[in-house]
Structures are given as structure tokens and as C-alpha cells.
Design a protein around this motif. Sequence first.
Motif, short mmCIF file in Angstrom:
data_model
loop_
_atom_site.label_atom_id
_atom_site.label_comp_id
_atom_site.label_asym_id
_atom_site.label_seq_id
_atom_site.Cartn_x
_atom_site.Cartn_y
_atom_site.Cartn_z
N ASN A 101 0.85 -1.19 0.00
CA ASN A 101 0.00 0.00 0.00
C ASN A 101 0.89 1.24 0.00
O ASN A 101 1.22 1.79 1.04
CB ASN A 101 -0.91 -0.01 1.22
CG ASN A 101 -2.02 1.03 1.13
OD1 ASN A 101 -1.91 2.01 0.40
ND2 ASN A 101 -3.09 0.82 1.87
N GLU A 103 0.24 4.25 -1.00
CA GLU A 103 -0.42 5.47 -0.54
C GLU A 103 -0.34 5.59 0.98
O GLU A 103 -0.10 6.69 1.51
CB GLU A 103 -1.89 5.47 -0.98
CG GLU A 103 -2.11 5.64 -2.47
CD GLU A 103 -2.01 4.34 -3.22
OE1 GLU A 103 -2.11 4.36 -4.46
OE2 GLU A 103 -1.81 3.29 -2.57
N ASN A 104 -0.53 4.48 1.67
CA ASN A 104 -0.44 4.50 3.13
C ASN A 104 1.00 4.74 3.59
O ASN A 104 1.24 5.50 4.54
CB ASN A 104 -0.95 3.18 3.70
CG ASN A 104 -0.89 3.13 5.22
OD1 ASN A 104 -1.67 3.79 5.90
ND2 ASN A 104 0.04 2.36 5.75
N SER A 119 -2.01 5.35 9.97
CA SER A 119 -2.57 5.01 8.66
C SER A 119 -3.03 6.29 7.97
O SER A 119 -3.31 7.30 8.61
CB SER A 119 -3.74 4.02 8.79
OG SER A 119 -4.82 4.63 9.48
N ASN A 121 -3.84 8.00 3.58
CA ASN A 121 -3.93 7.76 2.14
C ASN A 121 -3.41 8.99 1.41
O ASN A 121 -4.15 9.94 1.19
CB ASN A 121 -5.36 7.45 1.72
CG ASN A 121 -5.46 7.09 0.26
OD1 ASN A 121 -4.78 6.18 -0.20
ND2 ASN A 121 -6.30 7.79 -0.49
#
Length: 218
Positions: A101, A103-104, A119, A121
Motif C-alpha cells: 500500500n 499510498e499508506n 494510517s 492515504n
Amino acid sequence: SLLILGLFYYMRRGGRVRIRTLALGFLAIFFFPVIVTYLTFLGNVPEDQIQNVLLATWRRVFVSPATGLYSYFELVPAEVPYLGGRTIRKLSQLMGEPYFNIENYIAITQEYDIRGVTSGNANACFLGNLNADFGFPGVVIGGVLAGAIMQGLQAFLVRSGRSVYSLSCLAFATISFSLLISTALPPVLFSYGTFLVLGLSWSFRVMTEMCVVVGAPK
């Protein structure tokens, strides 16, 4: 939805729209992020400092996408090696590799780490994902491929004839491709309905031709 309707109206009129109408449409579209930002800061920003809300909206719309994209090129491959398609969930599953991931990772590394958030995005232009997966060759080839897909879809819809179906599909596809400024190419093509629109436009044209043939005098 407002942007899709506005684009449909613009194309339906053949681009012959008054400046006042364009200005009102522009204000209506950008009024939404201003309201969202205001509600986010509600209770934290004095009423006499509405310029802070406008500044935050300006940064979110015009500045944050650029700084987020820069992070993708700054951290890959300096801190994270090229991922070879692992940022695409379905592709990583097909390859039997763990999904990464990105984006995370960018969010907690560059933006939220100081605040202790674990966390987030931090999405960016599709070129960032291409660089994270395949490096500079991916940026070049993927950029050319994205342009070819957009041009091919536009040519197909325009050559389908001027109708409510073709104009609606073209407006929807245009807005979908505009999302490339904030997300990767595969979701735009598959998850957001771009290829579905292409199939619907083709099916509408086929059904229209069948109706014309059936209703034609013998």
C-alpha cells in the motif's frame, strides 16, 4: 456529478456557452471543496478568518497534489525499491506477491508521522504509482499508454455520432480520466467505470442500429 452535468451541457451546446454561465458553473463546482474545508475547520477557525479556509482549499486543490507526487519520486527507490506492480492489488495477487500500500506508506512517512497517525492515504498523480512500480521506463511508457487510451476512447465516442448516449459517455469518461491527477491508471480504467462506459456506448449503438433495421420499411 455537477462537473459531469456541466461538461455534458457544454458539449451539448457545442461549446457555445456564455461566459457568465461558465463562471457560475465554475463557482458551483469549487463551492463544494470550500464547504468541506469549512466544516473540517468548524470551531477551530474564527469567523473573521475565512481567508484561512480559502487558503486551505487552495492548498488542497492546487498544492497538495504536486507535493504528494514529489514524495513518490523522492522515496522510491531511495527508501523503497521499485515494486514491480505490487501497488496494484489484483496484479500482486496474480503474481503471488504481497500487496504494498504505497499510498499508506507515503502518508505515514511524509505527512502523518509527526502526529502519530499510523494510517492514511496520500494519493497522487498516476505517474507516482508508475514510478513506484516500474521506475522511469514505467513513467514514460505508462504515460504514452494512458494518452493513447484516452485518445482512442475519445475518437470512438466522437465517431459514434452526436447523441445523448455518446455525449453522456464522453462526459463521464472525461471526468474519469481527470481523476488521474489523484489516483493510479488501473482503478480509473476498471474500478471507476471507464471501460464500462465504452461497453455501454458500443451496446447502445448496436441496439440503435438493430432498431433502425427492424423498423425499416420492407
